[in-house]
Design a protein around this motif. Sequence first.
Motif, PDB file in Angstrom:
ATOM      1  N   ARG A   1     -10.701   2.312  -0.658  1.00  0.00           N
ATOM      2  CA  ARG A   1      -9.606   3.038  -0.008  1.00  0.00           C
ATOM      3  C   ARG A   1      -8.298   2.772  -0.727  1.00  0.00           C
ATOM      4  NH1 ARG A   1      -6.384  -0.636   2.604  1.00  0.00           N
ATOM      5  NH2 ARG A   1      -7.377  -2.503   3.451  1.00  0.00           N
TER       6      ARG A   1
ATOM      7  N   GLU B   1      -4.636   1.571  -1.565  1.00  0.00           N
ATOM      8  CA  GLU B   1      -3.931   0.370  -1.144  1.00  0.00           C
ATOM      9  C   GLU B   1      -2.435   0.623  -1.276  1.00  0.00           C
ATOM     10  OE1 GLU B   1      -3.115  -3.550  -0.109  1.00  0.00           O
ATOM     11  OE2 GLU B   1      -2.234  -2.542  -1.834  1.00  0.00           O
ATOM     12  N   ALA B   2      -1.683   0.265  -0.230  1.00  0.00           N
ATOM     13  CA  ALA B   2      -0.265   0.617  -0.209  1.00  0.00           C
ATOM     14  C   ALA B   2       0.496   0.009  -1.393  1.00  0.00           C
ATOM     15  CB  ALA B   2       0.346   0.157   1.107  1.00  0.00           C
TER      16      ALA B   2
ATOM     17  N   GLN C   1       2.561   1.669  -4.495  1.00  0.00           N
ATOM     18  CA  GLN C   1       3.923   1.282  -4.867  1.00  0.00           C
ATOM     19  C   GLN C   1       3.997   0.910  -6.342  1.00  0.00           C
ATOM     20  OE1 GLN C   1       4.862  -1.757  -1.998  1.00  0.00           O
ATOM     21  NE2 GLN C   1       6.375  -0.436  -1.016  1.00  0.00           N
TER      22      GLN C   1
ATOM     23  N   ASP D   1       6.012   5.936  -2.981  1.00  0.00           N
ATOM     24  CA  ASP D   1       6.292   5.335  -1.680  1.00  0.00           C
ATOM     25  C   ASP D   1       5.098   5.621  -0.757  1.00  0.00           C
ATOM     26  OD1 ASP D   1       7.207   4.523   0.706  1.00  0.00           O
ATOM     27  OD2 ASP D   1       8.898   5.914   0.829  1.00  0.00           O
ATOM     28  N   PRO D   2       4.415   4.576  -0.273  1.00  0.00           N
ATOM     29  CA  PRO D   2       3.208   4.818   0.538  1.00  0.00           C
ATOM     30  C   PRO D   2       3.488   5.675   1.773  1.00  0.00           C
ATOM     31  CG  PRO D   2       3.446   2.495   0.033  1.00  0.00           C
ATOM     32  CD  PRO D   2       4.682   3.152  -0.448  1.00  0.00           C
ATOM     33  N   ALA D   3       4.719   5.640   2.261  1.00  0.00           N
ATOM     34  CA  ALA D   3       5.033   6.416   3.459  1.00  0.00           C
ATOM     35  C   ALA D   3       4.915   7.913   3.192  1.00  0.00           C
ATOM     36  CB  ALA D   3       6.443   6.082   3.947  1.00  0.00           C
TER      37      ALA D   3
ATOM     38  N   LEU E   1       2.469   9.329   1.542  1.00  0.00           N
ATOM     39  CA  LEU E   1       1.086   9.766   1.365  1.00  0.00           C
ATOM     40  C   LEU E   1       0.421  10.061   2.710  1.00  0.00           C
ATOM     41  CD1 LEU E   1      -1.176  10.073  -0.856  1.00  0.00           C
ATOM     42  CD2 LEU E   1      -1.995   7.897   0.004  1.00  0.00           C
TER      43      LEU E   1
ATOM     44  N   ARG F   1      -2.345   7.838   7.587  1.00  0.00           N
ATOM     45  CA  ARG F   1      -1.191   7.396   6.836  1.00  0.00           C
ATOM     46  C   ARG F   1      -1.393   5.932   6.460  1.00  0.00           C
ATOM     47  NH1 ARG F   1       3.565   9.934   6.218  1.00  0.00           N
ATOM     48  NH2 ARG F   1       3.812  11.949   7.211  1.00  0.00           N
ATOM     49  N   VAL F   2      -0.658   5.494   5.489  1.00  0.00           N
ATOM     50  CA  VAL F   2      -0.829   4.133   5.019  1.00  0.00           C
ATOM     51  C   VAL F   2       0.170   3.234   5.729  1.00  0.00           C
ATOM     52  CG1 VAL F   2      -0.979   2.672   2.998  1.00  0.00           C
ATOM     53  CG2 VAL F   2      -1.498   5.079   2.807  1.00  0.00           C
ATOM     54  N   LEU F   3      -0.350   2.202   6.352  1.00  0.00           N
ATOM     55  CA  LEU F   3       0.499   1.249   7.059  1.00  0.00           C
ATOM     56  C   LEU F   3       0.571  -0.025   6.236  1.00  0.00           C
ATOM     57  CD1 LEU F   3       1.709   0.510  10.028  1.00  0.00           C
ATOM     58  CD2 LEU F   3      -0.433  -0.702  10.261  1.00  0.00           C
ATOM     59  N   MET F   4       1.776  -0.571   6.100  1.00  0.00           N
ATOM     60  CA  MET F   4       1.917  -1.827   5.355  1.00  0.00           C
ATOM     61  C   MET F   4       2.230  -2.959   6.312  1.00  0.00           C
ATOM     62  SD  MET F   4       4.043  -0.706   2.019  1.00  0.00           S
ATOM     63  CE  MET F   4       3.716  -2.176   1.078  1.00  0.00           C
ATOM     64  N   ARG F   5       1.614  -4.094   6.028  1.00  0.00           N
ATOM     65  CA  ARG F   5       1.915  -5.273   6.838  1.00  0.00           C
ATOM     66  C   ARG F   5       2.485  -6.349   5.922  1.00  0.00           C
ATOM     67  NH1 ARG F   5      -3.452  -4.768   8.759  1.00  0.00           N
ATOM     68  NH2 ARG F   5      -3.594  -3.476  10.609  1.00  0.00           N
TER      69      ARG F   5
ATOM     70  N   SER G   1      -2.515  -3.792   3.895  1.00  0.00           N
ATOM     71  CA  SER G   1      -2.298  -2.382   4.199  1.00  0.00           C
ATOM     72  C   SER G   1      -3.485  -1.880   4.983  1.00  0.00           C
ATOM     73  CB  SER G   1      -2.111  -1.564   2.923  1.00  0.00           C
ATOM     74  OG  SER G   1      -3.348  -1.202   2.382  1.00  0.00           O
ATOM     75  N   ALA G   2      -3.239  -0.871   5.783  1.00  0.00           N
ATOM     76  CA  ALA G   2      -4.309  -0.302   6.591  1.00  0.00           C
ATOM     77  C   ALA G   2      -4.059   1.182   6.702  1.00  0.00           C
ATOM     78  CB  ALA G   2      -4.340  -0.945   7.977  1.00  0.00           C
ATOM     79  N   LEU G   3      -5.111   1.914   6.992  1.00  0.00           N
ATOM     80  CA  LEU G   3      -4.963   3.344   7.193  1.00  0.00           C
ATOM     81  C   LEU G   3      -4.997   3.593   8.696  1.00  0.00           C
ATOM     82  CD1 LEU G   3      -7.400   4.457   4.390  1.00  0.00           C
ATOM     83  CD2 LEU G   3      -4.923   4.571   4.347  1.00  0.00           C
TER      84      LEU G   3
ATOM     85  N   LEU H   1       5.740   1.496   7.760  1.00  0.00           N
ATOM     86  CA  LEU H   1       5.042   2.328   6.791  1.00  0.00           C
ATOM     87  C   LEU H   1       5.414   1.941   5.372  1.00  0.00           C
ATOM     88  CD1 LEU H   1       5.118   5.856   8.366  1.00  0.00           C
ATOM     89  CD2 LEU H   1       3.151   4.465   7.876  1.00  0.00           C
ATOM     90  N   SER H   2       6.611   1.452   5.204  1.00  0.00           N
ATOM     91  CA  SER H   2       7.037   1.182   3.847  1.00  0.00           C
ATOM     92  C   SER H   2       7.799  -0.131   3.798  1.00  0.00           C
ATOM     93  CB  SER H   2       7.936   2.331   3.378  1.00  0.00           C
ATOM     94  OG  SER H   2       8.179   2.192   2.015  1.00  0.00           O
ATOM     95  N   LEU H   3       7.235  -1.091   3.098  1.00  0.00           N
ATOM     96  CA  LEU H   3       7.913  -2.372   2.919  1.00  0.00           C
ATOM     97  C   LEU H   3       8.292  -2.492   1.454  1.00  0.00           C
ATOM     98  CD1 LEU H   3       5.542  -4.746   4.862  1.00  0.00           C
ATOM     99  CD2 LEU H   3       7.884  -4.218   5.464  1.00  0.00           C
ATOM    100  N   ALA H   4       9.374  -3.133   1.200  1.00  0.00           N
ATOM    101  CA  ALA H   4       9.758  -3.337  -0.192  1.00  0.00           C
ATOM    102  C   ALA H   4       8.757  -4.287  -0.836  1.00  0.00           C
ATOM    103  CB  ALA H   4      11.153  -3.912  -0.260  1.00  0.00           C
TER     104      ALA H   4
END
Lengths: 288, 508
Positions: A99, A101-102, A106, A111-113, A115, B372-376, B385-387, B400-403
């Motif tokens: 799958r 990967e965020a 990056q 920017d993963p947001a 997608l 959507r892609v979730l970032m932790r 990350s998770a969907l 959703l978006s971390l630096a």
Amino acid sequence: MDTVRDIAALRQMLAGLEAARLPGMADGFSLGAGGPERAGVTLARGALHEVQAARGADLPAAAGFTLALALRASFAGTDMGTRPLLWIRQDAAEAEFGRPEARGLQALGLDPARLVLVRAPDATEVLRAAGDSVRCAGLGALIIEPFGEPRALDLTATRRLSLRAAASGVTSFLLRMSARALPTAVATRWQVAPAASTPGEANAPGAPAFTATLLRHRGGEGARPVEGGTWNLEWDHETCSFRDLAALSRAVVPVPAGRPAGAGAADAERGTRRGVGDGLIAAFRRTG
Amino acid sequence: MALSPRSAAPAEGARAPDPLAPPPRVFVEKAKNALRLAAVDRAAARRGLAPGLTLADARARLPDLAVVDHDPVADAAFLETVADDCDRWTPLVALDAPDGLVLDITGCAHLFGGEAAMRVRLLAHLHRHGLGAGAVVAGTPDAARALVRAGRGGIVAPGGEARAVAPLPVLRLGVDEAVVTGLSRAGLKTIGDLAERPATPLAARFGAELLTRLNRTLGHEDIRIVPRRPLPAAIAERRFAEPIARAEDIEATLALLVDDLALMLEARGEGGRAFEAAFFRADGAVRRLTIETARPSRDGAALARLWHEKIEALADPIDPGFGFDLVRLAVLRAEPLTPAQVSLDGRAVEEEEVAALIDRLAVRLGRERVLRVLMRDTHDPGRASALIPAAQASATSPTLSLALPADLPPRPLSLFDPPQPIEALAEVPDGPPLRFRWRRVVHEVARAEGPERIAPEWWRLPEGTALPATRDYYRVENREGRRFWLFRAGLYGRESGEPRWFLHGLFP
């Protein structure tokens, strides 16, 4: 007389601005830099492009190349890439290659947001979802990834997608894991394989590197047809552009300690870190 | 209003048994080391059998008994279907196990011609489906429940609860058996007896629970029921004198209901995020369908299209049976929705279009397929990350978006979940591999970087679980230029003697 000269100057300025909007400049996008740029390869926006993996196992490289192209396609005019990218994948592809990967997205500069990932159970559903999505003008780009060589993916289906893409202006990419030529109606067709990357410090793998072959370039609106070619490219996520892969594939010799700090600029480019304090340069092995 | 099952009218019992009728049926369960009757049918009840009797005694009285095993699970499931059907009267229905229902009909009764008419219609409706039931309408759920369990019927006038429940035995308060025994030893047989007593000694002797129950049953304290389904934010429904069955009619009805809801939502300045359509079949079965939208919506046309997609995509189509006589559309979740100002470059319109597309795909393919892609913020690569379903995520959500931390080594584009085992050969025990085999193909490593040591998140583990091995991650490239993310689980010497290797991800 001054007024006349001013008007002439204004005309010239306007002509300069117009040029940016000529077909081939504004309606297409290039790969940024490197060989294809010099060969004048321009990809039309609002068209269907095909990227095929040279071999089945090269799909990750082909996916990276497609995402990079999609990212470039989504920079349009004033929009510096905020529109969402839709990626329609068949389940089998995800089972085979994992799958997204965020942090990997990056690392490509995406920017993963942005997608949106759509999983479809079979090729028919992939194409059906693609048919709906390609009409949605709000998308920055669309990636269609069926698995294998589905029968549903034929000239008619791709022609339909092309026409819809042209109507809505959504740049679409067909990502295929098989290099067998299918009769598809696409504006460009690329074959992608991974290439050995420019090694970083201590012989570390470098930036994403590809061997991209342009098999077909139909030209059309916004793009003049060009001869095909094969280029070794690497992706720079900071500028979001491709560049030529340096020819060397041997390891970079670590900089010996004790060299004067004056040679720093060249070394910094090669990725060595400057030592602090005594004006020496040391090469570190990155350990995590 | 409380409902509980009733057996046949007493007048029937006087008739001579019909020789052709099926034999009386009883349901048995094992209790106190004997097979006892758990329930009896009408015929058996008429001939004097009652729950609690042992099967041997019952057989002695009526040799031709049909005996069936008692199945409490099936009973509970059936009670649920009856409760589903009762949703047509009011959205607030609670179960009163094992065989009763409590309906909150506040504000609903006038729709059915008043409390008395509603009660008669409800009982007639249940009777048509072969259910004998009694019903009591009272001011509080506890009073209604106590009365209907005691075999009463009818309607308690407002304020008359205390008088109505006074003659009932204390058992009907629904308190523990020990308390009931204690009360009867003290000579307090009826609820009326208790009501006359001062409250404080009662509470001191039998606990505060008894007082609460008493007050609720007497109507002094009112508490609402906890309904089985959450109360919707808005409801629109259509009833049909003649049930509808054709798919076109159903969709046309939904389109009408969507428009009704859109008006309601607009007046409140809200948009729905989740909608539920309930189709009530004339024979009592209820089918429910839900759709969710990625952002609050009250756009009638778009919602009608979503419903069309949903019905098209159903794996098991809606079975109308003899037709639906009630279709209800409810907004399960509403969120504030202010009309977006149309910006000059049309961005708002585009965003709407994308949201509509996401909704349509989610309805057709299922919500867990549009992601959507979730970032932790974690070091654990498996959790970083998770969907998540796009309907659940909102684009503005910060997660959703971390630096990317500047010093974080690159992460792969695709990740295997779980990691795939490989066979690897390393030059030195804790060095990068020289070659490895994945999916029956041997890869010679040309470049490698690492290790990046990632320790397990021990604070997330349940207590007593063995700590997973520390992972040493390597970024490697093979001779053909393919890039992989490998790790060795366990540290040599310290954690495991022969660590295993895994492939966790692929780089472009």
